[in-house]
Scaffold this motif. Sequence first.
Motif, short mmCIF file in Angstrom:
data_model
loop_
_atom_site.label_atom_id
_atom_site.label_comp_id
_atom_site.label_asym_id
_atom_site.label_seq_id
_atom_site.Cartn_x
_atom_site.Cartn_y
_atom_site.Cartn_z
N GLU A 137 48.23 48.34 33.53
CA GLU A 137 49.64 47.01 32.94
C GLU A 137 48.91 45.44 33.75
O GLU A 137 48.59 45.33 34.57
N ALA A 138 49.53 44.45 32.72
CA ALA A 138 49.43 43.32 32.74
C ALA A 138 49.98 42.74 32.81
O ALA A 138 51.09 43.07 31.59
N TYR A 139 49.98 41.49 33.20
CA TYR A 139 51.63 40.24 32.95
C TYR A 139 51.05 39.23 32.56
O TYR A 139 50.39 38.63 33.63
N PRO A 140 51.98 38.28 32.36
CA PRO A 140 51.89 36.42 32.28
C PRO A 140 51.40 36.02 34.33
O PRO A 140 52.54 36.07 35.01
N ASP A 141 50.96 35.02 34.40
CA ASP A 141 50.53 34.40 35.20
C ASP A 141 49.81 33.20 34.77
O ASP A 141 49.42 32.80 33.74
N SER A 142 50.08 31.73 35.46
CA SER A 142 49.44 30.47 34.46
C SER A 142 48.24 30.84 35.15
O SER A 142 47.61 29.28 34.65
N LEU A 143 48.19 31.09 35.29
CA LEU A 143 45.94 31.40 36.23
C LEU A 143 45.76 32.17 35.00
O LEU A 143 44.29 32.57 34.88
N VAL A 173 45.81 36.59 33.83
CA VAL A 173 46.86 37.40 33.38
C VAL A 173 46.76 38.06 35.15
O VAL A 173 45.79 38.40 35.80
N ARG A 174 47.98 38.53 34.96
CA ARG A 174 48.22 38.75 36.45
C ARG A 174 48.24 40.41 36.45
O ARG A 174 48.54 41.72 35.89
N LEU A 175 47.31 41.71 37.31
CA LEU A 175 46.70 43.06 36.78
C LEU A 175 48.28 44.01 37.33
O LEU A 175 48.90 43.05 38.76
N ALA A 176 48.58 44.74 37.22
CA ALA A 176 49.76 46.14 38.35
C ALA A 176 48.81 45.99 39.82
O ALA A 176 50.34 46.02 40.52
N ASP A 177 47.59 45.21 40.24
CA ASP A 177 47.70 45.74 41.55
C ASP A 177 47.72 44.36 42.13
O ASP A 177 47.54 43.82 43.14
N GLY A 178 48.50 43.53 41.51
CA GLY A 178 48.42 42.43 42.50
C GLY A 178 46.56 41.40 41.86
O GLY A 178 47.17 39.94 42.16
N ARG A 179 46.06 41.36 41.43
CA ARG A 179 44.89 41.35 41.20
C ARG A 179 45.54 39.67 39.91
O ARG A 179 45.92 40.16 39.06
N VAL A 180 44.56 38.60 39.67
CA VAL A 180 45.00 37.91 38.33
C VAL A 180 43.40 36.61 38.49
O VAL A 180 42.59 37.32 38.78
#
Length: 252
Positions: free
Chosen positions: A14-20, A22-29
Amino acid sequence: MIRGRVAFSGAIHEAYPDSLGVRLADGRVCREDEVVWLSPLETGTIFALGLNYAEHAKELAFSKQDEPLVFLKGPGSVVGHRGVTRRPEGVAFMHYECELAVVIGREAKNITRDNAMEYVAGYTVANDYAIRDYLENYYRPNLRVKNRDGGTVLGPWFVDAADVADVNNLELRTLVNGELKQHGNTRDLVTDIPALIEYLSSFMTLSAGDIILTGTPEGVVNVNAGDEVVCEIEGIGRLLNTIASDADFNRV
């Protein structure tokens, strides 16, 4: 909430928008191009609307129908954000269709338009390609036109219905190689979302994960191998896709 699904490092996340990126559910960008984008949800039945913007029907010289023109799409037609769609050799007119995709959140049967929006979980962006060369007539209209592998792009994000202030007033835009080609607004739908849910649920049961592609505005143009197509819907997302040739798919 805004979320998506990607493949990265041998797993689906699962992934989320990030300014850099995409941010994964485990915190990795990750950068957008470091992941493989999947459909933002596991899709159920996909219902696609034809000629649901009056000006688009006019540009294709079709008259208004008494009932919504709806057809079904198989799961193999779906590809994710940044995916590649094949243009078959020898076709004359293949075009994009930027569409608001409505995701059903729970079982719906015999629903009235007054409470239809209670059954909507959220929205995503769709680009539902068509090959007009293959169109026959209203009785056999859309199997080869609309059910080709990888011909329906979904994503990148699933946006909860509660996070969309007014789904009846969203701007849609399509750019081909950076040039604006298509522009419309969901306020111009011939059959709006509540009416579509009422119509479909009157004769069949809708289930969680089912998707209604609500149609495309006017402004469709031919696309060729190598073209980059971006579909944007205000508040929902920016969906990028590339057209490739038969040779790119090792078809010749």
